[in-house]
Every structure is written in structure tokens, then in C-alpha cells.
Design a protein around this motif. Structure first.
Motif, PDB file in Angstrom:
ATOM      1  N   LEU A 112      20.807   2.735   5.403  1.00  0.00           N
ATOM      2  CA  LEU A 112      19.614   2.976   6.208  1.00  0.00           C
ATOM      3  C   LEU A 112      18.347   2.771   5.383  1.00  0.00           C
ATOM      4  O   LEU A 112      17.321   2.309   5.913  1.00  0.00           O
ATOM      5  CB  LEU A 112      19.641   4.387   6.785  1.00  0.00           C
ATOM      6  CG  LEU A 112      20.628   4.640   7.922  1.00  0.00           C
ATOM      7  CD1 LEU A 112      20.682   6.127   8.263  1.00  0.00           C
ATOM      8  CD2 LEU A 112      20.251   3.829   9.154  1.00  0.00           C
ATOM      9  N   LEU A 118      25.089   4.226  14.432  1.00  0.00           N
ATOM     10  CA  LEU A 118      24.079   3.273  13.977  1.00  0.00           C
ATOM     11  C   LEU A 118      23.723   2.308  15.092  1.00  0.00           C
ATOM     12  O   LEU A 118      24.601   1.844  15.830  1.00  0.00           O
ATOM     13  CB  LEU A 118      24.589   2.487  12.767  1.00  0.00           C
ATOM     14  CG  LEU A 118      24.497   3.152  11.392  1.00  0.00           C
ATOM     15  CD1 LEU A 118      24.895   2.158  10.319  1.00  0.00           C
ATOM     16  CD2 LEU A 118      23.121   3.687  11.119  1.00  0.00           C
ATOM     17  N   LEU A 166      18.201  -1.042  10.797  1.00  0.00           N
ATOM     18  CA  LEU A 166      19.211  -0.054  11.167  1.00  0.00           C
ATOM     19  C   LEU A 166      18.573   1.296  11.395  1.00  0.00           C
ATOM     20  O   LEU A 166      17.651   1.684  10.668  1.00  0.00           O
ATOM     21  CB  LEU A 166      20.269   0.064  10.071  1.00  0.00           C
ATOM     22  CG  LEU A 166      21.291  -1.063   9.961  1.00  0.00           C
ATOM     23  CD1 LEU A 166      22.160  -0.871   8.738  1.00  0.00           C
ATOM     24  CD2 LEU A 166      22.146  -1.139  11.217  1.00  0.00           C
ATOM     25  N   GLU A 167      19.048   2.004  12.384  1.00  0.00           N
ATOM     26  CA  GLU A 167      18.561   3.356  12.644  1.00  0.00           C
ATOM     27  C   GLU A 167      19.680   4.182  13.258  1.00  0.00           C
ATOM     28  O   GLU A 167      20.628   3.642  13.838  1.00  0.00           O
ATOM     29  CB  GLU A 167      17.343   3.334  13.568  1.00  0.00           C
ATOM     30  CG  GLU A 167      17.616   2.788  14.953  1.00  0.00           C
ATOM     31  CD  GLU A 167      16.392   2.815  15.847  1.00  0.00           C
ATOM     32  OE1 GLU A 167      16.560   2.715  17.077  1.00  0.00           O
ATOM     33  OE2 GLU A 167      15.278   2.924  15.316  1.00  0.00           O
ATOM     34  N   VAL A 168      19.558   5.503  13.130  1.00  0.00           N
ATOM     35  CA  VAL A 168      20.545   6.418  13.682  1.00  0.00           C
ATOM     36  C   VAL A 168      20.165   6.754  15.108  1.00  0.00           C
ATOM     37  O   VAL A 168      18.996   7.007  15.419  1.00  0.00           O
ATOM     38  CB  VAL A 168      20.630   7.710  12.843  1.00  0.00           C
ATOM     39  CG1 VAL A 168      21.611   8.702  13.466  1.00  0.00           C
ATOM     40  CG2 VAL A 168      21.053   7.379  11.422  1.00  0.00           C
TER      41      VAL A 168
END
Length: 510
Positions: free
Chosen positions: A43, A323, A49-51
Motif C-alpha cells: 500500500l 484491496l 492500491l487502497e483498502v
């Protein structure tokens, strides 16, 4: 044929493992906790990319979300593919590499550092709820909260030294406290300590005598006999007879009671009272305190819950953040990228993010497929216990699910399964076979060990079972097993020989 240099064109085929395929294989051997730590690094490296921060309803303890896995009516485990989220278009097959190379089987997480496109994450739950079962997040106190307030033995001794000593004695006392191990014993040469600190030996011994009065009683001893003697003095039971008994603990361990009665000069009743007194002392006084090392609980990678006569299997999504690829951010950044280098870097980040999500989806599907077959093969264990554990090998599972044996080995490495019968490593379900005496179905080594332990636990002090007798009893139960195998299994379980067990039971009856 003329000899001379010439140019030839040849066409051939070969299997080449790309860096991305190599990393996908490495991901199989990582546990969920290792994957979670790897996600954090990825990350930070990849801005696309992100949660997924979308809130989901908390799962009901002991249940698995209906969309997670549906048990079959015939009692077989659910198919791993049923746990895959819907509406994703074309679904890739579970990851498998069909060749015998073990090049990447034992790779560690550190081997993955710096490899482009690596980093776990994505929808760890594959469309399932966050967690199921009694270990769901939020149920009970966290391990970190339980360990946070613990005091180590070293801290406890340092605090007592500050109140009981001062000046140079305090300096020596704190140095001795640092040399005491987690069990409360001092493993150091006082003469060497005296030389290191530049303090007379008699003063070091005097400070040690003060340290040995600290709590817990018996701390600072240099041997088991000294530890017991300190506790006996504290209890005002250190008379000449007790001193001689403590000086001959080796005879007590051998069960030489007549010899001990002569040495101590007591009768049988007094010796029994003295032995009972010794049993009340703590041979490891420091073990009651938390050590300096933080103990981490094992987080399960899979949950298995019985439902409607079948088994529902779910990935522990609590340790796998979901993700997502932020395509809107990619569009915004690509609009501001004017030079070729920036555009190339941005496209690389997008390709790596897309591949990572796909690779983790393959990983989850492969783990579920392998776990489903293990649960199916070991159905007797999940329903009736360890005595019904069947012999199972990696090859048997690989052939059943049409994967390579090395893939199954990677999947079962460092993975833990939580069920109603406890937390078990996936390797636990693979055991060797013991043939039946009547030519029937073979049984697992774990089941045989369980029977051996049960027989030894039930034996009477007057009828201790020898290894030969254990072989007879096991053969009567239908296990074709040799005496040396019984001895090996007994020692592996920490059970002593018949002579040792007879001595222990004799002392226990005193």
C-alpha cells in the motif's frame, strides 16, 4: 560434410517462470498474518492500491455468511469454488504449477522484498463476511490488551532492589537481577561478576543473599537444591532432616525411599510428610511472571463450521484487508502525466495492482480447494475426534483435486484451521499409516498415539504396562504395530518408560 562456421535457425519450447508467476507461488506458502503485513508494504509503494473501507455488518458468532459456502446435503464438504464471489466475469482456475520443482517451496517472506508486483491483499473474504465463529473480532479482550499490563521478572526484581539496597550494593543487585533467567535462576560465576564489577567477592555474595530474599521466594538460586532450600527456610521447615533430603534430590528422583530414610534418619511417615512438603515448593519461581518477550497468539487462516449436515469452510477475512484498484485516481494522475517516464511508471503501477488482486484471488481459491478436500478426507476427525483421523498424504489430496503435490505442500505450509475440535495446523491432518491386523483399513499414526496415551493414563500403579504389553493390547484393538514403533510414539508424547512411570506413581502414592 564440410567443416566451417555457419548460422542455423532452430525452434524449441521451454517452460519459463516469469517473476509474477514466481511471486504467485511464494504467496501460497504465506500465512494470512504474513500476507497482511505484506499488504501494508504494498500500500505504501503503489498509490493505486487502497483498502476497502466500506462498512459491513458484523458476522454472527458461530455462523458463516450464506454466500460464503453452502454445505451439501450428503454431508460432503462444500466445494471451494462455491465460496467465490459472483458477478466477476470470467473466473481463473486455482493456482497450480504442474512440475516437480521445489525451487520456491521454502522461500521466506524476506525473499519477496523488492520484487515488482508483489503484495497481498484484495478481497480476502471472497465475498464473505469478515469473520465467523467464536473468535470473531470484538469478542473478548485482545491478546495485546492482556499482555500490556504484565510485569516481567526482571522489572519486578529491579523494583525490589531499589527498595532494599542502595549505593554500590544497589548497583551489584541490579546487575545480578539482569543475570537471572526467566525461571528465576542465576546462571553466573560470582567470581567473574566480582571481577567485572570491581567489587570484592564477599560483597557480591552478601548482595546475592539479599536478592534471594526477594519475591517470588526461591529467586536467585543457582541450582534446584538451593531454590528448594530457600523456600524451605522461608516456610521455617529447613531442619537437618529436610536439608539432607534436599541435598539428595537425585535419590528422590530415582525413588530410593529406603536409602533416603536412612540418610535423613526419619521413619516412613516423616519422610512422606517431607516429600509432600517438597511438592508444595515451586521449582521455577520466576515462571509466574511474564517474560520480556511478547507472546503472540496464532491467528487461524481458515474456519470450519458444521451446518446442515455438511461443512462450511471460510477464509479468515479478519486478517486479510480487501484491496481495491483506484481507477479514478489513475485517470486523474494520467491526465497530469506529460513525460514518457511518468506515464510508464503509472502504467506499471496499474498493471501490478491488477495482477496483485488477481493473484490473491487465485491464492484464496486454491487454499479453499485444498482445505475442502482435507475436510472431506478427515470427516471422521471433525465428527468423532483424533482416534478417527485417517492416514493422508499430500499425494492423495493432490490427485483428488487434480493439482501438483508441490502446490498442496505450499498451501498447507504455515496455515492453521479453526474448528470445534480446536486450532490445528493443516500439516496436522497428514499422518502416516498403520496397517490393521485383520487386513482392514489402515489407521493414522496420530490415532495410534491417542490409543497409547489412553492405555497409559488408565494403567494402575500395581500393573504398569511395558512396551511389549502395549503392543499386545494395541494388536487386540486391530493395530499391526511393532514394539520399537510403540516406544518411539511413547517418547514423542513425553511418556516415560515402564520403569520411570512405576517410579513416578510410587512417589505420587507416598
Amino acid at each position: 560434410m564440410a567443416l566451417g562456421p555457419r548460422l542455423d535457425l532452430r525452434q524449441s519450447q521451454s517452460l519459463v517462470m516469469t517473476p509474477q508467476l514466481q511471486q504467485a507461488i511464494r504467496l501460497l506458502a504465506l500465512s494470512n498474518v504474513e500476507i497482511e503485513a505484506f499488504i501494508a508494504d504494498e500500500l505504501e509503494r503503489n498509490p493505486l492500491l487502497e483498502v476497502d473501507a466500506q462498512d459491513r455488518e458484523p458476522p454472527v458468532p458461530g455462523e458463516i455468511a450464506p454466500e460464503a459456502a453452502e454445505p451439501r446435503g450428503d454431508g460432503e464438504p462444500v466445494d471451494a469454488d462455491l465460496a467465490i464471489g459472483e458477478g466477476r466475469g470470467e473466473v481463473d482456475q486455482p493456482l497450480d504449477v504442474d512440475f516437480g520443482a521445489e525451487t520456491f517451496h521454502h522461500d521466506s517472506p524476506s525473499d519477496m522484498a523488492g520484487t515488482p508486483g508483489q503484495g497481498p491483499g484484495q478481497d480476502g473474504s471472497l465475498g464473505m463476511q469478515d469473520l465467523s465463529g467464536p473468535m470473531a473480532a470484538g469478542d473478548g479482550p485482545a491478546w495485546e490488551d492482556m499482555l500490556e499490563g504484565s510485569t516481567s521478572l526482571r522489572e519486578h526484581l529491579q523494583a525490589q532492589a531499589g527498595m532494599a539496597l542502595d549505593g554500590m550494593d544497589l548497583f551489584v543487585g541490579r546487575h545480578l537481577a539482569d543475570l537471572i533467567d526467566e525461571n528465576g535462576y542465576l546462571h553466573a560465576d560470582l567470581l567473574e561478576v566480582s571481577r567485572q564489577l570491581g567489587v570484592p567477592l564477599d560483597r557480591v555474595e552478601q548482595v546475592l543473599s539479599v536478592v534471594q530474599t526477594f519475591e517470588p521466594t526461591g529467586v536467585g538460586a543457582r541450582s534446584l537444591a538451593e531454590c528448594i532450600a530457600i523456600q524451605a527456610r522461608e516456610a521455617d521447615r529447613y531442619d537437618p532432616a529436610m536439608a539432607r533430603l534436599i541435598d539428595n534430590l537425585d535419590l528422590l528422583a530415582k525413588g530410593a525411599l529406603p536409602q533416603l530414610r536412612r540418610i535423613c534418619g526419619v521413619d516412613e511417615e516423616d519422610l512422606a510428610d517431607m516429600i509432600a512438603e517438597l511438592r508444595g515448593y515451586d521449582p521455577r519461581p520466576g515462571a509466574q511472571f511474564g517474560g520480556d518477550t511478547v507472546i503472540e497468539a496464532v491467528a487461524p487462516d481458515l474456519f470450519v463450521v458444521e451446518r446442515d449436515g455438511g461443512w462450511a469452510i471460510e477464509i479468515n477475512s479478519a486478517t486479510l484487508p480487501r484491496l481495491l484498484v483506484n481507477r479514478q485516481y489513475y485517470v486523474e494522475m494520467s491526465g497530469g502525466a506529460h513525460d514518457a517516464q511518468s506515464k510508464a511508471w503509472l502504467n506499471e503501477c496499474l498493471n501490478e495492482a491488477n495482477w496483485l488482486v488477481k493473484a490473491l484471488d487465485q491464492r484464496q481459491r486454491t487454499i479453499l480447494k485444498v482445505a475442502s478436500e482435507i475436510v472431506k478426507q478427515q470427516d471422521g476427525f471433525f465428527r468423532k475426534g483424533v482416534t478417527h483421523l485417517k492416514p493422508l498424504t499430500l499425494k492423495m489430496v493432490a490427485e483428488a483435486i487434480e493439482m501438483h503435490e508441490s502446490t498442496v505442500s505450499r498451501v498447507t505450509s504455515n496455515k492453521y484451521l479453526s474448528c470445534a475440535r480446536g486450532l490445528h495446523e493443516l500439516k496436522f491432518f497428514f499422518t502416516s499409516a498403520i496397517q490393521a491386523t485383520d487386513g482392514g483399513e489402515a489407521v493414522s499414526a496420530a490415532a495410534v498415539k491417542s490409543h497409547i496415551k489412553a492405555l497409559i493414563d488408565e494403567e494402575q500403579p500395581s500393573a504398569i504396562l511395558s512396551d511389549d504389553k502395549l503392543v499386545e493390547l494395541l494388536q487386540a484393538k486391530g493395530f499391526d504395530i511393532a514394539r520399537r514403533t510403540v516406544a518411539k510414539y511413547r517418547e514423542a508424547m513425553g511418556l516415560g518408560s515402564s520403569v520411570q512411570r512405576r517410579r513416578q506413581k510410587k512417589l505420587a502414592g507416598v
